[in-house]
Write an enzyme that holds these catalytic residues in place. Sequence first.
Site, PDB file in Angstrom:
ATOM      1  N   LYS A  78       0.862  -1.178   0.000  1.00 15.76           N
ATOM      2  CA  LYS A  78       0.000   0.000   0.000  1.00 15.76           C
ATOM      3  C   LYS A  78       0.900   1.231   0.000  1.00 15.76           C
ATOM      4  CE  LYS A  78      -3.877   1.854   2.765  1.00 15.76           C
ATOM      5  NZ  LYS A  78      -4.757   1.558   3.930  1.00 15.76           N
ATOM      6  N   SER A 153      -9.556   1.607   2.956  1.00 17.26           N
ATOM      7  CA  SER A 153      -8.715   2.383   2.075  1.00 17.26           C
ATOM      8  C   SER A 153      -7.663   1.551   1.327  1.00 17.26           C
ATOM      9  CB  SER A 153      -8.004   3.477   2.866  1.00 17.26           C
ATOM     10  OG  SER A 153      -7.178   2.898   3.860  1.00 17.26           O
ATOM     11  N   SER A 177      -9.687  -0.815   7.130  1.00 21.08           N
ATOM     12  CA  SER A 177      -9.108  -0.659   5.793  1.00 21.08           C
ATOM     13  C   SER A 177      -8.388  -1.859   5.203  1.00 21.08           C
ATOM     14  CB  SER A 177      -8.163   0.528   5.765  1.00 21.08           C
ATOM     15  OG  SER A 177      -8.909   1.708   5.601  1.00 21.08           O
TER      16      SER A 177
HETATM   17  N1  GLN Z   1     -12.895   3.968   6.443  1.00 22.10           N
HETATM   18  C1  GLN Z   1     -12.351   4.370   7.706  1.00 22.10           C
HETATM   19  C2  GLN Z   1     -11.935   5.821   7.633  1.00 22.10           C
HETATM   20  O1  GLN Z   1     -12.207   6.421   6.659  1.00 22.10           O
HETATM   21  C3  GLN Z   1     -11.179   3.492   8.068  1.00 22.10           C
HETATM   22  C4  GLN Z   1      -9.987   3.785   7.255  1.00 22.10           C
HETATM   23  C5  GLN Z   1      -8.796   2.944   7.625  1.00 22.10           C
HETATM   24  O2  GLN Z   1      -8.916   1.912   8.279  1.00 22.10           O
HETATM   25  N2  GLN Z   1      -7.638   3.431   7.267  1.00 22.10           N
HETATM   26  O3  GLN Z   1     -11.369   6.355   8.513  1.00 22.10           O
END
Ligand code: GLN
Length: 494
Positions: A78, A153, A177
């Site tokens: 990532k 994400s 994420s």
């Molecule tokens: N979707 C969640 C957020 O927007 C979690 C994102 C993540 O785990 N990095 O914060």
Amino acid sequence: MRLLGSIDRLASELARKEYSAVELVEEALDRVERLDGTLRAFITVLPETALAQAAAVDRARSRGDRLSPLAGIPMALKDNLCTRGIPTTCGSRMLDGYRPPYSATVWRRLEAAGAVLVGKTNLDEFAMGSSTENSAFFPTRNPWDPKRVPGGSSGGSAAAVAAGEVVYALGSDTGGSIRQPASFTGVVGLKPTYGRVSRYGLIAFASSLDQVGPLARTVRDSATVLHAISGHDPLDSTSAAVPVPDWAARLDGEVRGIKIGVPLEYFGTGVDPEVARLVRQAVDLLVGMGAEAAECSLPHTEYAVATYYVLAPAEASSNLARYDGVRYGWRAPGAKSLTELYTLSRQQGFGREVKRRIMLGTYALSAGYYEAYYLKSQKVRSLIRQDFDRAFERFDVLAMPTSPEVAFRHGERASDPLRMYMADALTIPVNLAGLPGISLPCGFSRGLPVGLQLVGRPFEEETLLRVAHAYEVATPEWRQAVPPGIAAGRGDDA
Ligand code: GLN
């Protein structure tokens, strides 16, 4: 199609010299070339370094060196994991063109094991999002249906694994994420216990919640990768000095006597009935194999999303203060004063969602509101953690859906932050409590993958992996399914 096989299988084929690591990475690069124009899982593809890494593994093998099972296996990171000298954008204009002077500990460990880095994958800007649509560059498509999002994400990592562009990838999980995109794309995603894996070199979003973990094709592969990246790191004071067992070697398909809790709150409003049905069916299957299951309650679940959206933005507003156009990152041209340099650089470098989080977080931390929001949220976080503690007095693992719904369409939630935030309602509590969680495929609803989430006690990844692996072995049909148009023949080698 070799790249749809497991690490295990590819490692033994490489060891038998059925093909070389160079041939394998050439196949990966070729797939990226053919598929990624549509999928857009990658921000950066690294053909030269990948070929050089593979050639080094081949040389080591012909010298007769002892090699890690990860040696020569094509993988991805990532793009919020720092890679020395290699662009690391975090999905943001702010870091476009940034080449870190150091590597994340997780990448240093994998590099030492002979991993072959095919590229850096797309993400929501600064990992803030659930669809990869918040990437400053482009959205990633779901291999199961290009009109749908791959989740986020870590959507690029999930799509790359699901499409067989790489064999595994690393993601990060602050509120879901890793697990939510794994669930949306039909792969296995593991968020380790907070402290299990070093966060050094992971670009910080919310430091008390962030963890790095694998997205892979099988539970065993996840165990193999977790083993390689786990362990204490003097460069991350929150990384725990606990033993790192050889999880993969202990997977035997046995679940007799394991006690599974099914928390009612995770099957309520907002959860697609078909998703709920498939998850219950998965629990029944485990019971048929000798596990015991009973319903339980985690009463503070409904406060998790609100709590998270105070704490995570608060930490983010502090972590992101460093992007001021001075030391690194985007610097606005033509600023006439220092204040203007800060203001313009941040205005131009950050996207909408990141700005929204910075504003939310700054507000929650400001004098006069701190007690009402930040401190209150810390207290609710404790209550959520205690819910889990109580459940784990009776149960070894908890089973629930990963995501309330299957992958949604591009654009469907982009303008409705609240609906987007609810996509993580079932994963966020696990981060707030610092627990390990895994998502693995448990069926299809309208042709789209559904994820079963299992949650374990702190540092008991072993139990989690055992149950997940037993379920996986009993349901080869989910693993054999391949996204339409991606090429048949996914190996059955869990
Ligand atoms: N979707 C969640 C957020 O927007 C979690 C994102 C993540 O785990 N990095 O914060």
